[in-house]
Design a protein around this motif. Structure first.
Motif, mmCIF file in Angstrom:
data_model
loop_
_atom_site.group_PDB
_atom_site.id
_atom_site.type_symbol
_atom_site.label_atom_id
_atom_site.label_comp_id
_atom_site.label_asym_id
_atom_site.label_seq_id
_atom_site.Cartn_x
_atom_site.Cartn_y
_atom_site.Cartn_z
ATOM 1 N N VAL A 23 0.867 -1.172 0.000
ATOM 2 C CA VAL A 23 0.000 0.000 0.000
ATOM 3 C C VAL A 23 0.904 1.222 0.000
ATOM 4 O O VAL A 23 1.838 1.324 0.779
ATOM 5 N N VAL A 24 0.638 2.146 -0.899
ATOM 6 C CA VAL A 24 1.440 3.354 -1.023
ATOM 7 C C VAL A 24 0.550 4.549 -0.710
ATOM 8 O O VAL A 24 -0.554 4.659 -1.229
ATOM 9 N N TYR A 25 1.028 5.426 0.159
ATOM 10 C CA TYR A 25 0.294 6.637 0.515
ATOM 11 C C TYR A 25 1.094 7.858 0.084
ATOM 12 O O TYR A 25 2.318 7.855 0.159
ATOM 13 N N TYR A 26 0.404 8.907 -0.337
ATOM 14 C CA TYR A 26 1.039 10.164 -0.690
ATOM 15 C C TYR A 26 0.387 11.279 0.109
ATOM 16 O O TYR A 26 -0.797 11.213 0.423
ATOM 17 N N THR A 27 1.166 12.313 0.393
ATOM 18 C CA THR A 27 0.620 13.447 1.121
ATOM 19 C C THR A 27 -0.123 14.360 0.155
ATOM 20 O O THR A 27 0.031 14.252 -1.067
ATOM 21 N N LYS A 28 -0.892 15.268 0.698
ATOM 22 C CA LYS A 28 -1.660 16.192 -0.127
ATOM 23 C C LYS A 28 -0.753 17.053 -1.000
ATOM 24 O O LYS A 28 -1.107 17.409 -2.111
ATOM 25 N N GLU A 30 2.107 16.201 -2.402
ATOM 26 C CA GLU A 30 3.023 15.426 -3.256
ATOM 27 C C GLU A 30 3.024 15.965 -4.684
ATOM 28 O O GLU A 30 1.970 16.234 -5.247
ATOM 29 N N TYR A 167 4.400 1.338 -11.707
ATOM 30 C CA TYR A 167 4.920 0.676 -10.518
ATOM 31 C C TYR A 167 5.656 -0.579 -10.965
ATOM 32 O O TYR A 167 5.222 -1.266 -11.872
#
Length: 170
Positions: A23-28, A30, A167
């Protein structure tokens, strides 16, 4: 070879995949997302940092290919090779890319606004530690705002040409 994962009999493949998928998360705020390696490398130049002396340009931006990247090149011990996505900018180019970045962000409607940080609510000691940490950037170096803006503009140009995120599995 990686050890095989034992799965209970009757477990559907999709369920197993969902259980172990990354699972990959990005900040607002990014600005850069995964991109195809070949397109990125094509936009870079290859440099060599020598233990003594100035950095040396090996392959100019726009001439880089994956084949050229993996070519064997003898070097002195301690030599470091690196890719540079954004070349050094003049003062006029810096002003131009900063204006271009502002225009791009207005067009995309993406503005990153920092909120009140956790240290703003802290006492004297946390603020002092944060100040010393920020001061350490002077010793370590920092990417200039113009270089970051140029990278953002170049990345968005690549994304317009190839509008998908890539990816890779390891």
């Amino acid at each position: 070879m990686a050890p095989a994962i034992e799965r209970p009999a009757g477990t559907p493949d999709l369920e197993l995949l969902r259980k172990f998928e990354p699972v990959v998360y990005y900040t607002k705020g990014e600005q850069f997302f995964p991109t195809e390696v070949e397109h990125y490398v094509k936009e870079c130049s290859l440099w060599e940092h020598h233990p003594v002396g100035p950095d040396e340009l090996l392959i100019k931006q726009g001439e880089m290919t994956m084949e050229k990247l993996i070519e064997p090149r003898p070097a002195v011990f301690g030599t470091i090779r690196y890719l540079r996505f954004v070349e050094a900018l003049t003062l006029a180019e810096s002003a131009q890319v900063l204006a271009g970045q502002a225009s791009l962000r207005r067009g995309l409607g993406s503005y990153f606004r920092t909120g009140i940080g956790r240290l703003a609510r802290g006492g004297f000691l946390p603020r002092l530690v944060d100040g010393l940490f920020s001061l350490s950037f002077l010793l370590r170096g920092k990417v200039s705002a113009a270089d970051a803006a140029a990278a953002e503009l170049d990345y968005n140009a690549i994304l317009e040409e190839h509008p998908q995120y890539t990816y890779y599995e390891g």
